[in-house]
Design a protein around this motif. Structure first.
Motif, PDB file in Angstrom:
ATOM      1  N   ASN A  10      10.406  -9.534   2.197  1.00 19.18           N
ATOM      2  CA  ASN A  10      10.428 -10.119   0.724  1.00 19.18           C
ATOM      3  C   ASN A  10       8.584  -9.070   0.472  1.00 19.18           C
ATOM      4  OD1 ASN A  10      12.459 -11.294   0.849  1.00 19.18           O
ATOM      5  ND2 ASN A  10      11.160 -12.939   1.245  1.00 19.18           N
ATOM      6  N   GLU A  11       7.743  -8.904   1.421  1.00 12.22           N
ATOM      7  CA  GLU A  11       6.160  -7.952   0.713  1.00 12.22           C
ATOM      8  C   GLU A  11       6.764  -6.785  -0.080  1.00 12.22           C
ATOM      9  OE1 GLU A  11       1.894  -7.109   2.742  1.00 12.22           O
ATOM     10  OE2 GLU A  11       2.855  -9.042   2.765  1.00 12.22           O
ATOM     11  N   LEU A  12       7.240  -6.150   1.016  1.00 14.69           N
ATOM     12  CA  LEU A  12       7.693  -4.904   1.102  1.00 14.69           C
ATOM     13  C   LEU A  12       8.439  -4.522  -0.113  1.00 14.69           C
ATOM     14  CD1 LEU A  12       6.758  -2.401   2.541  1.00 14.69           C
ATOM     15  CD2 LEU A  12       8.783  -2.141   4.006  1.00 14.69           C
ATOM     16  N   ARG A  13       9.594  -4.862  -0.041  1.00 13.05           N
ATOM     17  CA  ARG A  13      10.585  -5.068  -1.388  1.00 13.05           C
ATOM     18  C   ARG A  13       9.906  -4.963  -2.844  1.00 13.05           C
ATOM     19  NH1 ARG A  13      14.309  -8.516   0.678  1.00 13.05           N
ATOM     20  NH2 ARG A  13      13.658  -9.842  -0.315  1.00 13.05           N
ATOM     21  N   SER A  14       9.173  -5.990  -2.993  1.00  8.66           N
ATOM     22  CA  SER A  14       8.340  -6.413  -4.121  1.00  8.66           C
ATOM     23  C   SER A  14       7.684  -5.313  -4.692  1.00  8.66           C
ATOM     24  CB  SER A  14       7.562  -7.543  -4.203  1.00  8.66           C
ATOM     25  OG  SER A  14       6.681  -8.026  -2.860  1.00  8.66           O
ATOM     26  N   LYS A  15       6.680  -4.691  -3.251  1.00  6.34           N
ATOM     27  CA  LYS A  15       6.010  -4.032  -3.336  1.00  6.34           C
ATOM     28  C   LYS A  15       6.937  -2.116  -4.212  1.00  6.34           C
ATOM     29  CE  LYS A  15       4.230  -0.294  -0.477  1.00  6.34           C
ATOM     30  NZ  LYS A  15       3.567   0.793   0.169  1.00  6.34           N
ATOM     31  N   TYR A  16       7.937  -2.436  -3.603  1.00 11.87           N
ATOM     32  CA  TYR A  16       8.747  -0.367  -3.676  1.00 11.87           C
ATOM     33  C   TYR A  16       9.806  -1.043  -5.637  1.00 11.87           C
ATOM     34  CZ  TYR A  16       7.836   1.266  -0.071  1.00 11.87           C
ATOM     35  OH  TYR A  16       7.549   2.587   0.498  1.00 11.87           O
ATOM     36  N   GLN A  17       9.414  -2.400  -5.861  1.00  9.59           N
ATOM     37  CA  GLN A  17      10.414  -2.938  -6.997  1.00  9.59           C
ATOM     38  C   GLN A  17       8.803  -3.078  -7.766  1.00  9.59           C
ATOM     39  OE1 GLN A  17      11.425  -7.061  -6.053  1.00  9.59           O
ATOM     40  NE2 GLN A  17      13.209  -6.334  -5.593  1.00  9.59           N
ATOM     41  N   GLN A  18       8.033  -2.169  -7.731  1.00  9.46           N
ATOM     42  CA  GLN A  18       7.019  -2.605  -8.619  1.00  9.46           C
ATOM     43  C   GLN A  18       6.285  -1.002  -9.152  1.00  9.46           C
ATOM     44  OE1 GLN A  18       3.344  -4.884  -7.193  1.00  9.46           O
ATOM     45  NE2 GLN A  18       4.430  -6.866  -7.919  1.00  9.46           N
ATOM     46  N   ARG A  19       6.774  -0.832  -8.261  1.00  8.43           N
ATOM     47  CA  ARG A  19       6.657   1.381  -8.197  1.00  8.43           C
ATOM     48  C   ARG A  19       8.192   2.058  -8.469  1.00  8.43           C
ATOM     49  NH1 ARG A  19       4.466   3.100  -2.050  1.00  8.43           N
ATOM     50  NH2 ARG A  19       3.383   4.754  -3.591  1.00  8.43           N
ATOM     51  N   SER A  20       7.879   3.477  -9.251  1.00 10.49           N
ATOM     52  CA  SER A  20       8.988   4.338  -9.455  1.00 10.49           C
ATOM     53  C   SER A  20       9.883   4.650  -8.385  1.00 10.49           C
ATOM     54  CB  SER A  20       8.548   4.738 -10.310  1.00 10.49           C
ATOM     55  OG  SER A  20       7.994   6.105  -9.162  1.00 10.49           O
ATOM     56  N   LEU A  25      11.563   7.205  -2.775  1.00 14.78           N
ATOM     57  CA  LEU A  25      12.319   8.213  -2.769  1.00 14.78           C
ATOM     58  C   LEU A  25      10.697   9.503  -1.344  1.00 14.78           C
ATOM     59  CD1 LEU A  25      14.281   9.367  -4.821  1.00 14.78           C
ATOM     60  CD2 LEU A  25      15.037   8.572  -2.710  1.00 14.78           C
ATOM     61  N   GLU A  26       9.930   9.324  -2.257  1.00 12.19           N
ATOM     62  CA  GLU A  26       8.620   9.930  -1.134  1.00 12.19           C
ATOM     63  C   GLU A  26       9.174   9.063  -0.577  1.00 12.19           C
ATOM     64  OE1 GLU A  26       3.510  10.578  -1.956  1.00 12.19           O
ATOM     65  OE2 GLU A  26       4.572   9.520  -2.880  1.00 12.19           O
ATOM     66  N   ASP A  27       8.315   8.274   0.134  1.00  8.94           N
ATOM     67  CA  ASP A  27       8.014   7.835   1.366  1.00  8.94           C
ATOM     68  C   ASP A  27       9.611   7.274   2.247  1.00  8.94           C
ATOM     69  OD1 ASP A  27       5.373   6.498   0.294  1.00  8.94           O
ATOM     70  OD2 ASP A  27       6.408   4.451  -0.349  1.00  8.94           O
ATOM     71  N   ILE A  28      10.478   7.715   1.488  1.00  9.75           N
ATOM     72  CA  ILE A  28      11.687   7.643   2.642  1.00  9.75           C
ATOM     73  C   ILE A  28      11.615   9.410   3.095  1.00  9.75           C
ATOM     74  CG2 ILE A  28      14.684   7.427   2.618  1.00  9.75           C
ATOM     75  CD1 ILE A  28      14.509   5.420   0.452  1.00  9.75           C
ATOM     76  N   PHE A  29      11.831  10.366   2.421  1.00 10.95           N
ATOM     77  CA  PHE A  29      11.383  11.636   2.462  1.00 10.95           C
ATOM     78  C   PHE A  29      10.442  11.807   3.508  1.00 10.95           C
ATOM     79  CE2 PHE A  29      13.711  13.001  -0.841  1.00 10.95           C
ATOM     80  CZ  PHE A  29      14.644  13.967  -0.318  1.00 10.95           C
ATOM     81  N   SER A  30       9.197  11.238   3.875  1.00  7.50           N
ATOM     82  CA  SER A  30       8.078  11.426   4.187  1.00  7.50           C
ATOM     83  C   SER A  30       8.642  10.701   5.474  1.00  7.50           C
ATOM     84  CB  SER A  30       6.340  10.417   4.138  1.00  7.50           C
ATOM     85  OG  SER A  30       5.768  10.803   3.001  1.00  7.50           O
ATOM     86  N   LYS A  31       8.772   9.089   5.700  1.00  6.82           N
ATOM     87  CA  LYS A  31       9.464   9.082   7.371  1.00  6.82           C
ATOM     88  C   LYS A  31      10.324   9.761   8.022  1.00  6.82           C
ATOM     89  CE  LYS A  31       8.976   4.085   5.330  1.00  6.82           C
ATOM     90  NZ  LYS A  31       7.218   4.329   5.827  1.00  6.82           N
ATOM     91  N   LEU A  32      11.759  10.535   6.700  1.00  3.45           N
ATOM     92  CA  LEU A  32      12.602  11.298   7.326  1.00  3.45           C
ATOM     93  C   LEU A  32      11.999  12.464   7.959  1.00  3.45           C
ATOM     94  CD1 LEU A  32      14.834  11.023   4.819  1.00  3.45           C
ATOM     95  CD2 LEU A  32      15.386  10.433   6.493  1.00  3.45           C
ATOM     96  N   PHE A  33      10.823  13.524   7.169  1.00  2.37           N
ATOM     97  CA  PHE A  33       9.930  14.316   8.063  1.00  2.37           C
ATOM     98  C   PHE A  33       9.049  13.842   9.174  1.00  2.37           C
ATOM     99  CE2 PHE A  33       9.362  16.067   3.092  1.00  2.37           C
ATOM    100  CZ  PHE A  33      11.189  16.964   3.859  1.00  2.37           C
ATOM    101  N   ALA A  34       8.962  12.929   9.372  1.00  2.00           N
ATOM    102  CA  ALA A  34       8.165  12.086  10.979  1.00  2.00           C
ATOM    103  C   ALA A  34       9.111  12.211  12.105  1.00  2.00           C
ATOM    104  CB  ALA A  34       7.638  11.253  10.284  1.00  2.00           C
ATOM    105  N   TYR A  35      10.400  12.267  11.172  1.00  2.00           N
ATOM    106  CA  TYR A  35      11.738  12.592  12.414  1.00  2.00           C
ATOM    107  C   TYR A  35      11.717  14.128  12.406  1.00  2.00           C
ATOM    108  CZ  TYR A  35      12.101   7.281  12.825  1.00  2.00           C
ATOM    109  OH  TYR A  35      11.743   5.978  12.652  1.00  2.00           O
TER     110      TYR A  35
END
Length: 166
Positions: A10-20, A25-35
């Motif tokens: 819930n904490e992580l979900r609410s963090k992203y709900q408050q952001r754009s 998407l930036e975080d998703i890409f960062s995680k993808l690039f790490a792989y």
């Protein structure tokens, strides 16, 4: 995994709900690039293995392996090309976002772009390397074929000459 983590936390979900959405998407890409970097390392190791095989007289066995590695590099490059385009669109969208400059400033787009460039350059280097290894392998095979043909020609000449002597 990231989506499951968002679903469960819930904490992580609410963090992203408050952001754009761009920041998500930036975080998703960062995680993808790490792989992607371990994939690049694995491809480089595969090239090392091919190089060792070529110079240990296993040229014929490496032909198929070279083609597999070339395909894997090409597929990874295609995926990264899509990522590059998506990142450009995200950056463009963030600039025009209703929240405007705040979103653009929060997004570390330059970091994503630099990471994409680094990955792309690594993949280009790997592609050049596997092409060079393929050419080397083909040259070694060609040299061996020439050597075999020379031996067969010598045997043929000796056989024909022997028949003429009789």
């Amino acid at each position: 995994d990231f989506v499951d983590l968002l679903r469960l936390t819930n904490e992580l979900r609410s963090k992203y709900q408050q952001r754009s959405p761009e920041l998500l998407l930036e975080d998703i890409f960062s995680k993808l690039f790490a792989y992607v970097f371990p994939i690049i390392d694995h491809l480089a190791d595969d090239c090392d293995t091919i190089q060792d095989a070529i110079f240990n007289n296993r040229e014929r066995a490496t032909v198929y392996e070279i083609l597999l590695i070339r395909r894997n590099i090409t597929e990874t490059r295609k995926a990264m090309q899509i990522h590059r385009s998506a990142i450009r669109k995200i950056m463009h969208s963030a600039k025009k976002s209703r929240v405007g400059q705040r979103n653009y400033d929060e997004i570390h787009g330059d970091t994503l772009i630099e990471t994409t460039k680094e990955i792309w350059e690594s993949l280009e280097n790997l592609e050049e390397r596997i092409v060079a290894l393929q050419q080397t392998n083909e040259s070694r095979i060609s040299f061996k074929i020439t050597d075999i043909m020379r031996t067969l020609t010598t045997i043929s000449i000796l056989t024909l000459s022997y028949r003429d002597w009789e």
